[in-house]
Design a protein around this motif. Structure first.
Motif, short mmCIF file in Angstrom:
data_model
loop_
_atom_site.label_atom_id
_atom_site.label_comp_id
_atom_site.label_asym_id
_atom_site.label_seq_id
_atom_site.Cartn_x
_atom_site.Cartn_y
_atom_site.Cartn_z
N ASP A 1 -6.51 8.07 -15.36
CA ASP A 1 -5.14 8.34 -14.89
C ASP A 1 -4.62 7.18 -14.03
N SER A 2 -5.42 6.78 -13.03
CA SER A 2 -4.99 5.72 -12.12
C SER A 2 -4.83 4.40 -12.86
N PHE A 3 -5.79 4.11 -13.75
CA PHE A 3 -5.75 2.85 -14.49
C PHE A 3 -4.47 2.79 -15.34
N ASP A 4 -4.13 3.89 -16.00
CA ASP A 4 -2.92 3.87 -16.83
C ASP A 4 -1.67 3.77 -15.96
N ALA A 5 -1.67 4.44 -14.81
CA ALA A 5 -0.49 4.36 -13.92
C ALA A 5 -0.29 2.93 -13.46
N MET A 6 -1.40 2.24 -13.11
CA MET A 6 -1.29 0.85 -12.63
C MET A 6 -0.82 -0.08 -13.74
N THR A 7 -1.25 0.17 -14.97
CA THR A 7 -0.98 -0.79 -16.05
C THR A 7 0.24 -0.38 -16.91
N SER A 8 1.06 0.55 -16.38
CA SER A 8 2.30 0.94 -17.07
C SER A 8 3.50 0.57 -16.21
N ASP A 9 4.63 0.33 -16.91
CA ASP A 9 5.86 0.04 -16.18
C ASP A 9 6.34 1.28 -15.46
N ARG A 10 6.84 1.08 -14.24
CA ARG A 10 7.46 2.18 -13.51
C ARG A 10 8.84 1.71 -13.07
N PRO A 11 9.78 2.62 -12.77
CA PRO A 11 11.12 2.15 -12.41
C PRO A 11 11.10 1.23 -11.21
N TYR A 12 10.14 1.38 -10.32
CA TYR A 12 10.12 0.60 -9.09
C TYR A 12 9.19 -0.61 -9.13
N ARG A 13 8.43 -0.82 -10.26
CA ARG A 13 7.56 -2.01 -10.36
C ARG A 13 7.16 -2.27 -11.81
N LYS A 14 6.71 -3.51 -12.08
CA LYS A 14 6.27 -3.89 -13.43
C LYS A 14 4.81 -3.49 -13.59
N ALA A 15 4.42 -3.36 -14.82
CA ALA A 15 3.02 -2.98 -15.11
C ALA A 15 2.05 -4.11 -14.76
N LEU A 16 0.88 -3.74 -14.27
CA LEU A 16 -0.19 -4.74 -14.05
C LEU A 16 -0.87 -4.99 -15.40
#
Ligand SMILES: [Fe+2]
Ligand SMILES: [Fe+2]
Length: 512
Positions: free
Chosen positions: A462-477
């Motif tokens: 879950d955390s890994f996918d959240a970090m490596t996906s685009d979010r409205p407030y930041r780009k994906a890692l």
């Protein structure tokens, strides 16, 4: 009275008086005048009773009596001795030699006849008892033999039952139909000592043709081209006749003759139709015995038992597969509902399932636990259904109160799945996917081993996918950056699972 009597006395007058009287009674008599003659006549005449004088020439009466009595086969032949002096030691000697009785001279002829009648009557009764004993003994021996047969048969049946019980237990544990078919084939070959077996089954419990599912010993390429439609002559024949069908027994009037002959020529000897609630779920074909002998009665009994166990096992596995696909479609509907509510996480659940599934396999969890992890991963954010959309979709910073609402989603999710029996096992993963090893997670603040391995896997996925996906407030890692972020929080995440994730990325199994 009937009977042979040997009269031994050196006085011919005595012999004459006794034999005449006995003949009058109906006995057959023989006489001897000395010991040697007495023993000779005894062997030839085979008397039922001997009347023996003590004082006779050559071999005296005691020795003659001893000789007769010492032989086991003469135990039932009474010897009555006649003596001059019944009170002397010699009379006692006669009894010791095995004589039944000593009669004193001069004797009354009536006494001799009465004693003879009495002894022969006793001998007759003894003979009857002896015969009855022999009869009883024979019957007992026969009974014993019957008992041994029944005992052997019972033992065999108990052994068969135990084998079948163990087999049924094993079969019921097998969920994967291919694995089940493989185990069944091995069991048929091993238990029956046969050279080949083939199993055909239906795609589902109530539709389709019966196609080749597995087998051994016969060219697979031929078997793969075979199939049995529900209206084939053979299936119709099996439905109307039931049980185990001998493919070698064919009747010209029987419409399935050609199909039977075809299968028999391929090397199969027996056939069984698997039926569950009037649905034909499969056909089992069993080949000839390896030792070229015919199937024994026991083999056929075992074959029938195995076919019924196979039917139950296959029906269970099919039911399980169907149930599984029902679960999966239910889960898919639930997941699409979550993602529709939170469009920024589009595809998140799908990827978490993929990562968690691969990690569960890498960690070495059982097939069943891998399934639970998949379910848990698919449902981990289901609690977001209970969170207001405006909070979920908010692009600006969340207030403390809003965070509190967001953080309630694992509990809400666990409550949702609690009421769904088939998802119960995934409940722990839904509730604890935000727990962290150092106790900083929520909702229960669990630490280390208190968090199940499944929940630890879903947490990383879950955390890994959240970090490596685009979010409205930041780009994906990138994946590498994501890994390094996880490693920075080694006190929060399981380092062995992180290493498995690294391996999966390095091997290219997981890629963007
Ligand atoms: Fe979550
Ligand atoms: Fe999530």
């Amino acid at each position: 009275m009937n009977g042979n009597i040997l009269v031994v006395d050196d006085d011919p007058n005595v012999v004459e008086v006794i034999t005449e009287s006995l003949n009058r009674e109906g006995y057959v008599t023989e006489s001897a005048s000395d010991g040697e003659d007495a023993l000779l006549k005894f062997e030839r005449f085979d008397p039922d009773l001997v009347i023996l004088d003590v004082h006779i020439p050559k071999i005296d009466g005691f020795q003659v009596c001893s000789h007769i009595s010492s032989n086991e086969k003469n135990y039932d032949t009474p010897v009555v001795m006649i003596s001059d002096d019944i009170l002397s030691d010699s009379a006692m000697e006669g009894l010791k030699c095995g004589a039944k009785e000593i009669i004193k001279k001069p004797f009354s002829i009536d006494e001799i006849v009465a004693k003879t009648n009495s002894y022969l009557l006793q001998a007759d009764e003894k003979k009857v008892i002896k015969e009855k004993n022999i009869l009883l003994k024979t019957e007992l021996q026969k009974g014993r033999a019957d008992y041994d047969d029944v005992h052997r048969e019972l033992k065999r049946k108990i052994l068969n039952l135990r084998t079948l019980f163990d087999l049924s237990q094993d079969l019921n544990k097998l969920r994967d139909p291919q694995e089940l078919i493989h185990v069944l084939c091995l069991t048929f070959i091993g238990q029956l000592g046969i050279s080949s077996v083939a199993i055909f089954n239906a795609e589902s419990l109530d539709t389709g043709k019966l196609t080749f599912a597995g087998g051994t010993g016969i060219q697979e390429n031929v078997l793969r081209t075979l199939s049995f439609s529900r209206d084939s002559k053979l299936i119709e024949y099996l439905v109307s006749n039931g049980g185990v069908l001998d493919l070698g027994v064919r009747d010209i009037s029987d419409e399935a003759t050609e199909e039977k002959k075809f299968l028999f020529d391929l090397g199969f000897k027996y056939c069984f139709l698997m039926v569950v609630k009037s649905n034909h779920i499969g056909v089992i074909l069993a080949g000839k015995k390896i030792n070229n002998q015919e199937y024994s009665e026991n083999d056929l009994e075992m074959f029938s038992f195995l076919c019924h166990s196979a039917t139950n096992g296959l029906a269970n596995s099919k039911l399980y597969s169907e149930l599984q696909s029902t679960y999966l479609s239910t889960i898919k509907v639930l997941v699409s509902t979550i993602e529709a509510k939170d469009p920024y996480t589009n595809g998140h659940t799908k990827r978490v399932v993929k990562f968690a599934k691969l990690l569960a396999e890498k960690v070495g969890l059982s097939k069943k636990d891998q399934e639970i992890v998949s379910f848990g991963a698919a449902l981990h954010d289901i609690g977001k259904l209970g969170v207001y959309e405006n909070i979920l979709n908010k692009s600006s910073e969340l207030t403390e109160k809003e965070w509190k609402v967001i953080k309630s989603h694992p509990e809400i999710g666990a409550n949702i799945v609690k009421d769904m029996k088939f998802l119960e096992s995934a409940r722990d993963l839904v509730r604890h996917h935000h727990e962290r090893l150092d106790g900083s997670g929520y909702p229960d603040g669990l630490r280390g081993e208190e968090i199940s391995i499944g929940a630890r896997i879903v947490a990383i996925a879950d955390s890994f996918d959240a970090m490596t996906s685009d979010r409205p407030y930041r780009k994906a890692l990138s994946y590498l950056e994501g890994i390094s972020q996880l490693k920075k929080q080694i006190n929060k995440f399981d380092k062995e699972i992180i290493q498995h994730l690294v391996d999966l990325i390095e091997s290219g199994t997981i890629h963007k």
